[in-house]
Design an enzyme around this catalytic site. Structure first.
Site, PDB file in Angstrom:
ATOM      1  N   LEU A 122     119.700  -9.766  40.680  1.00  0.00           N
ATOM      2  CA  LEU A 122     119.452  -8.379  41.075  1.00  0.00           C
ATOM      3  C   LEU A 122     120.781  -7.692  41.378  1.00  0.00           C
ATOM      4  CD1 LEU A 122     117.720  -5.972  41.961  1.00  0.00           C
ATOM      5  CD2 LEU A 122     117.400  -7.108  44.166  1.00  0.00           C
ATOM      6  N   SER A 342     114.171  -9.727  63.048  1.00  0.00           N
ATOM      7  CA  SER A 342     113.603  -9.596  61.709  1.00  0.00           C
ATOM      8  C   SER A 342     113.625  -8.141  61.268  1.00  0.00           C
ATOM      9  CB  SER A 342     112.156 -10.103  61.709  1.00  0.00           C
ATOM     10  OG  SER A 342     111.502  -9.770  60.496  1.00  0.00           O
ATOM     11  N   TYR A 567     120.624 -22.736  64.923  1.00  0.00           N
ATOM     12  CA  TYR A 567     120.374 -21.686  65.918  1.00  0.00           C
ATOM     13  C   TYR A 567     120.909 -22.053  67.294  1.00  0.00           C
ATOM     14  CZ  TYR A 567     117.316 -19.207  62.680  1.00  0.00           C
ATOM     15  OH  TYR A 567     116.835 -18.496  61.618  1.00  0.00           O
ATOM     16  N   ASP A 700     125.608  -5.586  36.157  1.00  0.00           N
ATOM     17  CA  ASP A 700     124.597  -6.368  36.868  1.00  0.00           C
ATOM     18  C   ASP A 700     124.780  -6.351  38.384  1.00  0.00           C
ATOM     19  OD1 ASP A 700     126.744  -8.076  37.235  1.00  0.00           O
ATOM     20  OD2 ASP A 700     125.908  -9.751  36.114  1.00  0.00           O
ATOM     21  N   SER A 702     124.676  -3.395  39.790  1.00  0.00           N
ATOM     22  CA  SER A 702     123.950  -2.160  40.094  1.00  0.00           C
ATOM     23  C   SER A 702     122.539  -2.488  40.559  1.00  0.00           C
ATOM     24  CB  SER A 702     123.880  -1.267  38.853  1.00  0.00           C
ATOM     25  OG  SER A 702     125.166  -1.025  38.319  1.00  0.00           O
TER      26      SER A 702
END
Length: 768
Positions: A122, A342, A567, A700, A702
């Site tokens: 993506l 989140s 964590y 790619d 973009s």
């Protein structure tokens, strides 16, 4: 001493022994796991951190010792031009480089979901480097924000090794911070500890090398681009983009402490604006606490998620006329204490009934915890990513524009390696506690409302399960009473600190590090602090600085730095054992240990005694690791076809808002991480009649393009390229091009990787 000679029999036996050793090593390699040779990385400086190399110095060709103690190839240090020194501010250098790595045949890092492997792109991933130096060029610091899930210890050690080879002692363990933005949509495979190697389904040297090269290149670019400038700081809240995903844990903190804050999340964003002496823009770093998990665990496209989209928008705004990933302005959106934060702001709901599941165990009446999933604000995960990212970008842009508080003062840095499995923590003047050998609790396997686990474990488990205990004991052995007692009330699921085959499963040796710029301190946190953990940490470190004369320091908790250790919750949050607590691997006193250690660094900087700090035990560097489970095979084109040939052509005409799609004969994209002939998998090009040439309008990187790879059988595959035509697209003639690499394998010959291209037919874009 007489020369030793060997008889014919002895010579034969020695030859036989050598051959047997070689065969054994080969067999072990075929079994994927080889013996765990360890190399300790040697530091490039002494015990003190004040050692610097003058940027004015000239070095000849010398053989230098690498960080791992082995001799590296001779390196020529080129002469640097003298830096202009008569000004107020800092020398500032910014740089950006591609670090995408493998985009196929590799797991995505973050959700630990089997089958969530990369199948295309993506957006590209980038390393963004910022170098700051005092006017005389002596003291300098480096901050690098990387579009990956987290920085692995192996990645950091190798980056430092290569920096030492090129720059000597200029860039070192104490003055270089590497920070991951924590996207869960980047490739895995660049770790050395077994838990992460298993999650990655093997170590990918191809991806590791790509990432290391990208990080080093971004620093090299920043080094070359240094110029006098100024830094300005600004702060402000960002609304509407976060929720606390473990509010029940947060409520365990003392009420008196919670009442001091208006929210169970940190909404504040801190922005550093960097300009040259003429006021022209150079770059920006923003720190903000949010999980980049707008893209959920059904995604298969490599991307940088919401924080990456914010960086993309900022850079596109400042680098007018440049393609994404290009241009002089560099914008980093770095992670902070995001552990329980989140972006899926609609909150957790049972996906089968629609009712809320915002309860202590994040579970649903029908279907249990696997049905309890949080949703973002958009119509799908990609829309949510852009909504959240755009809001973050817009607030950063506002803070950047109005930034007026100049950052001034000397630069300093302090660093130690610490054995986090054996820290004595002073709870008060008379009582102590200890950290534990690493272990993961039952609720670790439950996952979170952003990405649930696959085995229906439940968050909030404070007791074990005989069934899973038996399976663990049979496969891995029983955890010791010592580790179980140390981690209480966590029920130990995986006693990783007691597992060492083929290599240790979790790190013992961890980096703690602070860099200061005048009244600003950047604390490099090797994991994910929860909201309240970050608040306690910042307050205590600020007080420590003030105690020794450095008043009103601004403390930044920069997350996912240098080595990953899961964590860090507060002691109170640890007691209820939701996901974040079960993933606090060094036990209930982990936060107190980090606060104590970072107080020591703050005191050393404030009292100018950094040189007296011990460097600590050096981390290991494992030479052989589990190789990827997916083998390399030769690519094949269908009979009568060639790589890059169009299988499904574009339509003759599209309107803005529509999607242009072309399908090509493809090859495995991971080849392109090995042979980087092309810097993109695709371009969208517009024909310019005035120059009779094609001009690239998208690549790619973009966000309006998609590159999908569809894997077939026996080396066959297709590549689909989509262009979501934006409203801003100019009417005219366009085409789509595909760039790839195919692996060619002939019998008894080494494989070769060959580049190829494919081009669609021309099509027209019209506005109405």
């Amino acid at each position: 001493m007489a020369k030793r000679t060997f008889s014919t029999l002895e010579t034969f036996l020695i030859f036989l022994l050598v051959m047997m050793t070689a065969i054994t090593v080969a067999l072990l390699s075929l079994l994927f796991i080889t013996s765990g040779t360890i190399e300790n990385h040697k530091d490039s400086g002494g015990h003190g951190f004040s050692t610097t190399q003058s940027p004015l110095a000239t070095e000849g060709s010398t053989a230098t010792q690498g960080l791992n103690g082995t001799q590296t190839s001779p390196v020529t240090h080129t002469t640097e031009p003298p830096l202009f020194q008569n000004f107020s501010g800092y020398h500032i250098g910014v740089g950006r480089a591609d670090c995408t790595g493998q985009v196929s045949d590799i797991n995505l890092m973050g959700y630990s979901k089997t089958g969530q492997n990369a199948r295309g792109v993506l957006t590209r991933l980038y390393s963004r480097a910022f170098i700051l130096a005092e006017p005389d060029g002596s003291n300098r610091t480096v901050f690098v924000s990387i579009d990956i899930g987290m920085v692995s210890q192996r990645l950091r050690l190798e980056v430092l090794n290569r920096l030492q080879s090129k720059y000597g002692s200029l860039y070192r363990r104490d003055n270089v911070i590497l920070s991951g933005i924590h996207t869960h949509s980047g490739p895995a495979g660049y770790f050395q500890y077994t838990v992460f190697v298993i999650a990655s389904e093997g170590f990918s040297n191809r991806t590791f090398e790509y990432m290391v090269t990208g990080v080093v290149k971004s620093i090299e670019i920043a080094h070359r681009n240094m110029k006098p400038g100024k830094i300005f700081m600004n702060k402000g809240n960002v609304d509407g983009v976060q929720i606390n995903r473990s509010p029940y844990s947060y409520l365990q903190n003392p009420q008196s402490e919670r009442e001091r804050y208006s929210s169970n999340i940190d909404k504040e964003m801190l922005v550093l604006k960097m300009v040259d002496l003429n006021g022209d823009d150079l770059g920006v770093i923003s720190w903000f606490a949010i999980h980049p998990v707008s893209m959920n665990n059904t995604n298969h496209l490599v991307n940088s998620d919401n924080m990456g989209y914010a960086a993309y928008l900022f850079e596109q705004e400042k680098n007018k006329g440049y393609l994404p990933g290009e241009g002089p302005f560099v914008a980093a959106f770095a992670s902070s204490n995001l552990g329980d934060v989140s972006p899926n702001v609609l909150g957790p709901h049972c996906i089968n009934t629609g009712e809320s599941c915002d309860n202590a165990n994040s579970t649903c009446p029908i279907g249990g915890p696997s049905m309890c999933i949080a949703q973002g604000p958009g119509r799908d995960m990609l829309d949510s990513t852009q909504i959240i990212g755009r809001t973050i970008y817009q607030r950063a842009k506002e803070l950047y524009a109005s930034a007026s508080q100049e950052v001034i003062g000397p630069l300093a840095s302090a660093h130690q390696w610490v054995n986090m499995s054996d820290v004595t923590v002073w709870l008060n003047s008379t009582h102590t506690a200890k950290t534990c050998k690493p272990a993961l609790g039952y609720s670790f396997a439950a996952g979170t409302i952003d990405g649930v686990g696959s085995l229906n474990f439940t968050q909030g488990k404070t007791e074990g399960d005989p069934f899973w205990d038996t399976i663990r004991d049979q496969i891995l052995g029983k955890p010791s009473e010592e580790i179980k007692e140390c981690h209480k009330p966590k029920p130990v699921l995986l006693h990783t600190g007691e597992l060492s085959k083929p290599h240790p499963w979790h790190p013992d040796i961890v980096d703690v590090q602070i860099i200061t710029l005048g009244s600003l301190a950047i604390a490099a946190i090797p994991g994910e602090f929860t909201t309240m953990s970050g608040r306690r940490f910042r307050e205590t470190i600020q007080t420590e600085f003030a105690t020794y004369g450095m008043q009103n320091m601004t403390i930044i908790t920069s997350g996912l730095c240098n080595v990953y250790t899961h964590y860090v919750t507060t002691y109170e949050e640890y007691q209820v054992q939701r996901y974040e607590a079960a993933s606090t691997i060094y036990g209930p006193h982990t936060l107190s240990a980090y606060i104590q250690l970072f107080r020591g660094l703050a005191k050393a900087i404030a009292t100018d005694t950094v040189a007296n700090l011990s460097r600590g035990p050096e981390p290991p560097f494992f030479k052989q690791l589990i190789i990827p489970l997916i083998p390399n095979i030769a690519d094949r084109a269908p009979i009568g076809r060639t790589f890059g040939e169009v299988l499904q052509p574009a339509k003759p005409e599209y309107r803005v808002g529509e999607v242009a799609e072309v399908v090509f004969v493809g090859a495995n994209p991971k080849n392109s991480a090995e042979n980087q002939t092309h810097q993109t998998f695709l371009t969208v090009e517009k024909y310019e009649a005035t120059s009779a040439s094609w001009q690239i309008v998208c690549n790619d990187a973009s966000w309006e393009t998609r590159f999908y790879w569809h894997k077939g059988l026996l080396g066959l595959s297709n590549a689909t390229i989509e262009w979501y035509i934006p409203d801003t697209a100019q009417p005219g003639i366009y085409r789509i091009r595909y760039f790839g690499h195919n692996r060619k394998q002939e019998i008894l010959k080494p494989a070769v990787i060959l580049s190829f291209e494919g081009t669609s037919s021309a099509f027209e874009v019209v506005t109405t």
